[in-house]
Scaffold this active site. Structure first.
Site, PDB file in Angstrom:
ATOM      1  N   HIS A 190      -5.585 -22.107   3.040  1.00  0.00           N
ATOM      2  CA  HIS A 190      -5.379 -20.958   2.148  1.00  0.00           C
ATOM      3  C   HIS A 190      -6.461 -19.906   2.349  1.00  0.00           C
ATOM      4  CE1 HIS A 190      -7.740 -23.088  -1.309  1.00  0.00           C
ATOM      5  NE2 HIS A 190      -8.526 -22.184  -0.779  1.00  0.00           N
ATOM      6  N   GLU A 238      -1.760 -20.027  -1.292  1.00  0.00           N
ATOM      7  CA  GLU A 238      -1.542 -21.397  -0.833  1.00  0.00           C
ATOM      8  C   GLU A 238      -0.433 -21.442   0.218  1.00  0.00           C
ATOM      9  OE1 GLU A 238      -3.684 -23.420  -1.688  1.00  0.00           O
ATOM     10  OE2 GLU A 238      -4.077 -23.512  -3.828  1.00  0.00           O
ATOM     11  N   ASP A 269     -10.306 -12.935  -5.954  1.00  0.00           N
ATOM     12  CA  ASP A 269      -9.533 -13.663  -6.951  1.00  0.00           C
ATOM     13  C   ASP A 269     -10.349 -14.008  -8.191  1.00  0.00           C
ATOM     14  OD1 ASP A 269     -11.147 -15.439  -5.522  1.00  0.00           O
ATOM     15  OD2 ASP A 269      -9.480 -16.396  -4.508  1.00  0.00           O
ATOM     16  N   ASN A 326      -6.488 -26.543   3.208  1.00  0.00           N
ATOM     17  CA  ASN A 326      -5.065 -26.448   3.552  1.00  0.00           C
ATOM     18  C   ASN A 326      -4.728 -25.108   4.210  1.00  0.00           C
ATOM     19  OD1 ASN A 326      -5.211 -24.672   1.418  1.00  0.00           O
ATOM     20  ND2 ASN A 326      -3.867 -25.817   0.053  1.00  0.00           N
TER      21      ASN A 326
HETATM   22  C1  F6R Z   1     -12.713 -17.859  -2.967  1.00  0.00           C
HETATM   23  C2  F6R Z   1     -11.435 -18.036  -2.308  1.00  0.00           C
HETATM   24  C3  F6R Z   1     -11.060 -19.281  -1.596  1.00  0.00           C
HETATM   25  C4  F6R Z   1     -12.218 -19.960  -0.858  1.00  0.00           C
HETATM   26  C5  F6R Z   1     -11.741 -21.269  -0.234  1.00  0.00           C
HETATM   27  C6  F6R Z   1     -12.886 -22.023   0.415  1.00  0.00           C
HETATM   28  O1  F6R Z   1     -12.812 -16.583  -3.581  1.00  0.00           O
HETATM   29  O2  F6R Z   1     -10.639 -17.160  -2.391  1.00  0.00           O
HETATM   30  O3  F6R Z   1     -10.021 -19.010  -0.691  1.00  0.00           O
HETATM   31  O4  F6R Z   1     -12.717 -19.101   0.121  1.00  0.00           O
HETATM   32  O5  F6R Z   1     -11.167 -22.088  -1.200  1.00  0.00           O
HETATM   33  O6  F6R Z   1     -13.742 -22.481  -0.574  1.00  0.00           O
HETATM   34  P1  F6R Z   1     -15.170 -23.117  -0.200  1.00  0.00           P
HETATM   35  O7  F6R Z   1     -15.976 -22.004   0.365  1.00  0.00           O
HETATM   36  O8  F6R Z   1     -15.731 -23.567  -1.526  1.00  0.00           O
HETATM   37  O9  F6R Z   1     -14.916 -24.212   0.744  1.00  0.00           O
END
Ligand code: F6R
Length: 252
Positions: free
Chosen positions: A138, A143, A67, A136
């Protein structure tokens, strides 16, 4: 889904780095799906340490990031583009042409999403997709509520995700409101998936993804429908699941 329970973030990162290196070393050409965020940073550091010590080559590694924020230039330090170069690409011998990250500044962001998906289709899905997990549940920026058949698309970030990611920005308001992300269907095209989770803040999401039927309330739970998923979670991330069920049954 297989579960690998590790002690802490360091052990999780070591497992992931070895897993990725094994893929790189045993394949002539490998397509890696990569994630940003705090979770994989130590894994990337370990890949860099290995590169410096063992000169593992990335000439035949092709990367596809999950992303990117919308409206942020690749050279903006807050872009996922900049993140990936800072934490990995600048320190290994991967050719720039092998690196793929959605362009959040595209004039036509919807077309950008279509083209990104087509590129992944062309290679038949990535060989190994590395994932973190949101509090959450995701994955990527998919989401809760995202239909499982979505391919790469533009998404409006939830307040909880913007808040969690505000740690990288000077203020909450600076966190972009939209992003372009591989969809759940895109992620499911991967031949193999490695999801990493560390810390108590991930305990609820890890518990939900393993218990009950896959549901859009927890996007990561869709991974139950994929034949080749390894979840590496540390003691804190697995604590709620352990309180709910006997995780020994899930361990490989
Ligand atoms: C990042 C992504 C997100 C993260 C998720 C966890 O490219 O797509 O899904 O993997 O938000 O983030 P952290 O690792 O910062 O807890």
């Amino acid at each position: 889904m297989k579960l690998v329970k590790v002690r802490d973030h360091e052990e999780m990162s070591a497992f992931a780095a070895k897993f990725i290196l094994d893929k790189i070393k045993s394949n002539k050409k490998v397509a890696l799906g990569l994630a940003t965020g705090g979770t994989p940073v130590r894994t990337y550091e370990m890949l860099i340490e290995d590169y410096q010590k063992n000169y593992t080559s990335y000439q035949n590694v092709f990367t596809y990031n999950l992303d990117e924020y919308e409206g942020i230039a690749p050279d903006d330090p807050n872009s996922y583009h900049a993140f990936m170069f800072k934490h990995l690409f600048d320190h290994i011998n991967i050719p720039k042409k092998n690196v793929h990250i959605p362009n959040g500044l595209s004039n036509d962001i919807l077309l950008e999403a279509i083209n990104y998906e087509a590129m992944i289709d062309e290679i038949g899905g990535v060989d190994l997709q590395l994932l973190g997990i949101g509090q959450n549940g995701h994955i990527g920026f998919n989401e809760p509520g995202t239909p499982f058949d979505r391919e790469t698309h533009v998404v409006t970030l939830t307040e909880s995700t913007r808040k969690a990611n505000s740690r990288y920005f000077e203020s909450n308001d600076q966190v972009p409101k939209k992003a372009i992300t591989m969809g759940i269907a895109t992620i499911l095209k991967s031949k193999e998936i490695l999801l990493l989770a560390s810390g108590e803040s991930k305990a609820k999401a890890i518990c939900r993804m393993f218990t009950g039927e896959p549901g859009t309330d927890c996007p990561a739970s869709v991974l139950k429908n994929h034949p080749n998923v390894v979840v590496v979670a540390d003691e804190k991330a697995v604590s709620k699941l352990e309180a709910t069920m006997n995780v020994e049954l899930l361990l490989r």
